[in-house]
Design a protein around this motif. Structure first.
Motif, short mmCIF file in Angstrom:
data_model
loop_
_atom_site.label_atom_id
_atom_site.label_comp_id
_atom_site.label_asym_id
_atom_site.label_seq_id
_atom_site.Cartn_x
_atom_site.Cartn_y
_atom_site.Cartn_z
N MET A 87 0.85 -1.20 0.00
CA MET A 87 0.00 0.00 0.00
C MET A 87 0.88 1.24 0.00
N ALA A 88 0.36 2.33 -0.58
CA ALA A 88 1.09 3.60 -0.55
C ALA A 88 0.68 4.40 0.67
N VAL A 89 1.49 5.39 1.04
CA VAL A 89 1.19 6.23 2.20
C VAL A 89 1.11 7.70 1.78
N THR A 90 0.05 8.36 2.22
CA THR A 90 -0.10 9.80 2.02
C THR A 90 0.02 10.49 3.37
N ALA A 91 0.76 11.59 3.43
CA ALA A 91 0.77 12.43 4.62
C ALA A 91 -0.20 13.58 4.38
N GLU A 92 -1.14 13.75 5.30
CA GLU A 92 -2.13 14.82 5.19
C GLU A 92 -1.69 16.03 6.01
N GLY A 93 -2.15 17.21 5.63
CA GLY A 93 -1.93 18.39 6.47
C GLY A 93 -0.48 18.85 6.50
N VAL A 94 0.24 18.69 5.38
CA VAL A 94 1.63 19.15 5.32
C VAL A 94 1.62 20.67 5.10
N GLU A 95 2.18 21.39 6.06
CA GLU A 95 2.11 22.86 5.99
C GLU A 95 3.46 23.53 5.75
N THR A 96 4.56 22.87 6.12
CA THR A 96 5.86 23.51 5.96
C THR A 96 6.81 22.62 5.15
N SER A 97 7.80 23.25 4.54
CA SER A 97 8.76 22.46 3.75
C SER A 97 9.62 21.60 4.67
N GLU A 98 9.80 22.03 5.91
CA GLU A 98 10.52 21.21 6.88
C GLU A 98 9.79 19.87 7.10
N GLU A 99 8.48 19.98 7.31
CA GLU A 99 7.68 18.75 7.46
C GLU A 99 7.80 17.87 6.21
N PHE A 100 7.71 18.53 5.05
CA PHE A 100 7.75 17.77 3.79
C PHE A 100 9.08 17.02 3.64
N GLU A 101 10.19 17.71 3.95
CA GLU A 101 11.50 17.07 3.84
C GLU A 101 11.59 15.85 4.76
N ARG A 102 11.12 16.01 5.98
CA ARG A 102 11.15 14.88 6.93
C ARG A 102 10.31 13.71 6.44
N LEU A 103 9.13 14.04 5.91
CA LEU A 103 8.22 12.99 5.44
C LEU A 103 8.82 12.25 4.25
N LYS A 104 9.49 12.98 3.38
CA LYS A 104 10.14 12.33 2.24
C LYS A 104 11.22 11.37 2.75
N ALA A 105 12.00 11.84 3.74
CA ALA A 105 13.06 11.00 4.31
C ALA A 105 12.47 9.76 4.98
N LEU A 106 11.26 9.88 5.50
CA LEU A 106 10.61 8.74 6.15
C LEU A 106 9.97 7.79 5.13
N GLY A 107 9.96 8.19 3.87
CA GLY A 107 9.51 7.28 2.81
C GLY A 107 8.04 7.40 2.43
N VAL A 108 7.42 8.52 2.80
CA VAL A 108 6.02 8.73 2.43
C VAL A 108 5.90 8.90 0.91
N ASN A 109 4.84 8.33 0.30
CA ASN A 109 4.70 8.36 -1.15
C ASN A 109 3.99 9.61 -1.68
N PHE A 110 2.99 10.08 -0.94
CA PHE A 110 2.22 11.24 -1.38
C PHE A 110 2.10 12.25 -0.24
N ALA A 111 1.94 13.51 -0.61
CA ALA A 111 1.78 14.55 0.40
C ALA A 111 0.68 15.52 -0.02
#
Ligand code: C2E
Ligand code: CA
Ligand code: CA
Ligand code: CA
Length: 275
Positions: free
Chosen positions: A227-251
């Motif tokens: 299954m793929a993973v989406t992170a909801e409620g991404v508000e800052t690029s800092e959050e986005f960078e961390r989520l990418k590093a954690l392997g999230v597929n969609f934001a």
């Protein structure tokens, strides 16, 4: 404003509490709103985290009240569910979203939220097929978002229903993951394509180390289940960078765009980059 509900059937009783009266007014107004097309569907983009490309939009309902202005769904979805109005409301959103998405570039998906109440309607499959047929939207471009309660109640029936949807190519996403009570074993038993991690986890990402651990284990679990993973409620690029590093597929989140009316959505040109 005078509500149609009160004019028609509701017996006015002076003892009726102000709160109940307000609720009945709102219910009557909502009934009118559905009939008079005062509901609008707004669209929020979601991005492929790896490439930064826009992958599609989530359809989110709004109510343009003649007196109270634009009302967010948190203020009427629960009432719509209690009164059964969610059924016509949900069908309106589904039809609108399919019709709108049919005119977008064909690489863009549309995600529609379905209430557990709609799942209890015997003709939901036919309603979805009719919305696809009438709009001409390919089923592969429709994603349906449901919450965990659909797994807990009527699990066997809902499982069979989900298999039917998947059978015609519709994608299934589990919404608000992490906020409910279902165990992980429930998740493995259902045919989801995608898990949407609730925004409460993303919010605490930068100041609570535990959130990273939770997200990371959801990603690992999802991979194991294909299954793929989406992170909801991404508000800052800092959050986005961390989520990418954690392997999230969609934001998805305000970082990439707020929900907007269809007329304000940019579809031409390179749709690939965030703002
Ligand atoms: P949801 O399905 O979890 O939708 C995401 C909500 O988070 C949306 O709120 C969206 O505007 C908001 N959001 C998106 N990005 C961000 C962000 O970066 N930060 C923050 N703080 N919020 C963000 P909205 O549009 O008010 O919808 C609230 C809920 O109402 C939805 O939550 C969904 O459960 C329900 N809803 C909305 N439209 C429909 C519908 O057509 N049918 C049904 N059954 N439920 C709907
Ligand atoms: Ca959703
Ligand atoms: Ca959600
Ligand atoms: Ca929700």
């Amino acid at each position: 404003s005078k509500s149609a509900g009160r004019n028609c059937f509701t017996i006015y009783d002076e003892a009726m509490s102000a709160e109940l009266e307000a609720r009945n007014t709102l219910e009557g107004d909502l009934r009118d709103a559905i009939a008079r097309c005062q509901l609008e569907v707004h669209y929020q983009p979601f991005m492929d985290a790896g490439t930064g490309a826009r992958r599609g939009f989530e359809a989110l309902v709004r109510w343009r009240h003649p007196v109270r202005g634009l009302i967010p769904p948190d203020q009427f979805i629960a009432l719509a569910e209690e009164t059964g109005l969610i059924v016509p409301l949900g069908e309106f959103v589904l039809r609108r979203a399919c019709a709108d998405a049919a005119s977008w570039p064909s690489d863009l998906m549309v995600a529609v939220n379905l209430s557990p109440i709609q799942f209890k309607e015997a003709d939901l499959f036919d309603v979805i097929c009719a919305a696809l047929h009438d709009s001409g939207l390919s089923p592969q471009r429709l994603e349906i978002e449901i919450t965990e309660s659909v797994l807990l109640e009527r699990g066997a029936e809902n499982h069979a229903f989900m298999e039917r949807l998947k059978g015609i190519g519709i994608e299934l996403a589990l919404d608000d993951f992490g906020t409910g009570y279902s165990s992980l074993s429930y998740l493995t038993a259902f045919p989801f394509d995608k898990i949407k991690i609730d925004k409460s986890f993303i919010r605490s990402l930068t100041h609570q180390p535990r959130s990273s651990a939770i997200i990371s284990s959801i990603v690992t679990l999802a991979r194991g289940l294909d299954m793929a993973v989406t992170a909801e409620g991404v508000e800052t690029s800092e959050e986005f960078e961390r989520l990418k590093a954690l392997g999230v597929n969609f934001a998805q989140g305000y970082l990439f765009g707020r929900p907007r009316p269809i007329a304000e959505i940019e579809l031409d040109g390179p749709s690939s980059r965030s703002q």
